[in-house]
Write a protein that holds these residues in place. Structure first.
Motif: not given
Length: 511
Positions: A415-419, A425-428, A438-448, A458-466
């Motif tokens: 919950k804390l990480q999601a909040e 507004h991390f992804f924005a 491409a760089k945005k996608a690779l950055l989030v992929i690397g973080m995952c 939380n991980l699924e939200r990041a993957k949806s951004v990818v």
């Protein structure tokens, strides 16, 4: 002056004044009501404990004290030592079984007097022919046909007492009793040598002669356990002494129950002490203490039994005072590090009460109203703060906490990480800072892949951004931009495919 105690068992604590004796205490105590009972193994074990300084100074064992008028006269002439030992033992026995202390003192004093008089009469009527080196086995076998069975043990131990009387040091005595055991190896007569080896080992000076001077209590316990298992030495290239090499060879080929029981008793005695096992540093000492649990296992048994576990729990309790734990975690720079330190301590904490104490520390932090602020108020990028949450989450799920606690703390961190992702507004922000999809996608992929996001929503939200960035029209062109030859491009595509596969992300294009 004796009480029957199992190997490794300490004398029961006296109950409070006026309290009824406990059934447990009464079971542990077997009073000597006859002279013959003084010679039993539990009785000799208590004599070894009560008269340890006297025995060490004279270089004699309890068996040698019980079978020699000369040794008994030396004890009788040592000031008030015999009287004090008799009264101490009698008081302990009386309180354990609910008997009058003065009455038990008189009983035990009379028994001691009778024992000394009986042995004096035996020595006068049955003079001994000195035992020569290397003739132990032959001599005992000869006695079996000459001495009544009920008198054989007394005669053999008197012979051995006289044989050992010439030993001036514990190292010399240790050498002699091991030689006797070696001579009798594989034969019924080994029982006599086994008893003497066991008693000699109770002397700390003899232990030093066997293993060398100890560097730490932990090292001595390791030596004892290896010897008990017949595996000594595992931690050094060769035995510390010739005595040790001979003894471990005997243990590998003979049962030697008394010697093993003696080694077991010494292990428990070492655990009962208050000296550090390895280090004054809290976590290192906890790790050493907890590590003994695995070392004590031998087949289906536990060396030292319940008493060993009790003393390990007590050692842990002495280490984990509120002040000691507070001082230790105070060295951590952040709340996240403090919590990880507490989880690490919990993983090497033995005993339900001790673990509960550490869990109370954790609960105070996790249930605090300002937990989220304190955890993420550190300096650093948003990525760094995401990693703090994820790292602590992993520490919680890998911890030795009970499942309900793990689930509770995991929910708090999810919950804390999601909040934090929403409020920052991390992804924005990431989308605005970098023009290349491409760089945005690779950055989030690397973080995952590097564990910045807690598994689950939380991980699924990041993957949806990818997936969102992968689906942009310019992704492939930007990804292969400047790649050069076809072979290089194919390698980049294979690398992307592997990363996406590890995250179970199906790309919106064919690779």
């Amino acid at each position: 002056m004796t009480e029957a105690l199992a190997p490794g068992q300490n004398a029961p604590a006296a109950p409070a004044a006026g309290a009824a004796p406990s059934d447990d205490a009464a079971k542990r105590v077997v009073r000597c009501m006859t002279v013959q009972e003084f010679y039993q193994a539990p009785s000799r074990a208590l004599i070894s404990s009560i008269l340890r300084p006297f025995l060490d100074q004279l270089t004699i064992t309890p068996t040698e004290l019980l079978h020699s008028v000369r040794n008994q006269m030396r004890l009788d002439g040592a000031g008030t030592l015999l009287r004090d030992a008799t009264e101490k033992t009698a008081a302990m026995q009386a309180r354990a079984i609910g008997q009058s202390v003065p009455l038990r003192v008189r009983e035990l004093q009379d028994l001691v007097t009778n024992l000394m008089m009986a042995l004096r009469a035996i020595e006068e009527k049955q003079p001994l022919t000195p035992l020569k080196e290397g003739t132990f086995l032959q001599t005992v076998r000869g006695l079996r046909g000459q001495v009544p069975p009920d008198q054989l043990d007394m005669r053999v131990y008197r012979l051995l007492t006289e044989y050992l009387s010439g030993s001036r040091t514990w190292a010399e005595k240790l050498d002699k009793v091991i030689a006797l055991a070696d001579e009798a190896s594989g034969n019924p007569e080994l029982v006599y040598a086994d008893a003497l080896v066991a008693e000699v080992l109770q002397c700390e000076i003899a232990q030093d002669a066997l293993f060398g001077r100890r560097v730490s209590v932990g090292d001595r316990i390791d030596d004892l356990l290896e010897m008990y298992k017949g595996e000594y030495p595992q931690r050094r290239k060769e035995p510390a002494s010739t005595h040790a090499g001979k003894l471990v060879a005997l243990l590998q080929t003979n049962a030697l129950p008394d010697t093993r029981a003696s080694l077991e008793t010494i292990v428990v005695q070492q655990l009962a002490g208050r000296d550090a096992l390895r280090s004054p540093e809290l976590l290192m000492e906890l790790q050493a203490t907890h590590g003994l649990l695995a070392k004590l296992k031998h087949g289906d048994a536990l060396i030292g039994g319940k008493r060993a576990l009790e003393f390990i729990e007590r050692r842990t309790n002495r280490l984990l005072t509120a002040e000691a734990v507070t001082d230790y975690i105070r060295g951590a720079l952040t709340l996240g590090e403090r919590l990880q330190s507490l989880l690490e301590i919990h993983s090497v904490t033995f005993g339900p009460v001790n673990r509960k104490n550490i869990e109370e520390f954790l609960h105070r932090y996790f249930s605090g109203d300002d937990f989220d602020r304190r955890l993420l108020s550190v300096e650093g990028t948003p990525q760094h703060k995401l990693k703090i949450c994820a790292t602590l989450y992993q520490a919680v799920v890998r911890s030795t906490l009970a499942t309900p606690l793990k689930q509770e703390y995991a929910r708090i961190l999810i919950k804390l990480q999601a909040e934090f992702i929403a409020s920052s507004h991390f992804f924005a922000q990431l989308d605005r800072k970098n023009p290349s999809s491409a760089k945005k996608a690779l950055l989030v992929i690397g973080m995952c892949l590097e564990g910045y996001f807690i598994p689950g929503e939380n991980l699924e939200r990041a993957k949806s951004v990818v997936r969102h960035f992968l689906g942009r029209p310019d992704f492939m062109a930007r990804y292969l931009e400047g790649a050069g030859p076809q072979a290089v491009q194919q390698e980049l595509l294979r690398a992307l495919k592997d990363k996406l596969a590890s995250l179970s992300i199906e790309p919106p294009f064919k690779i």
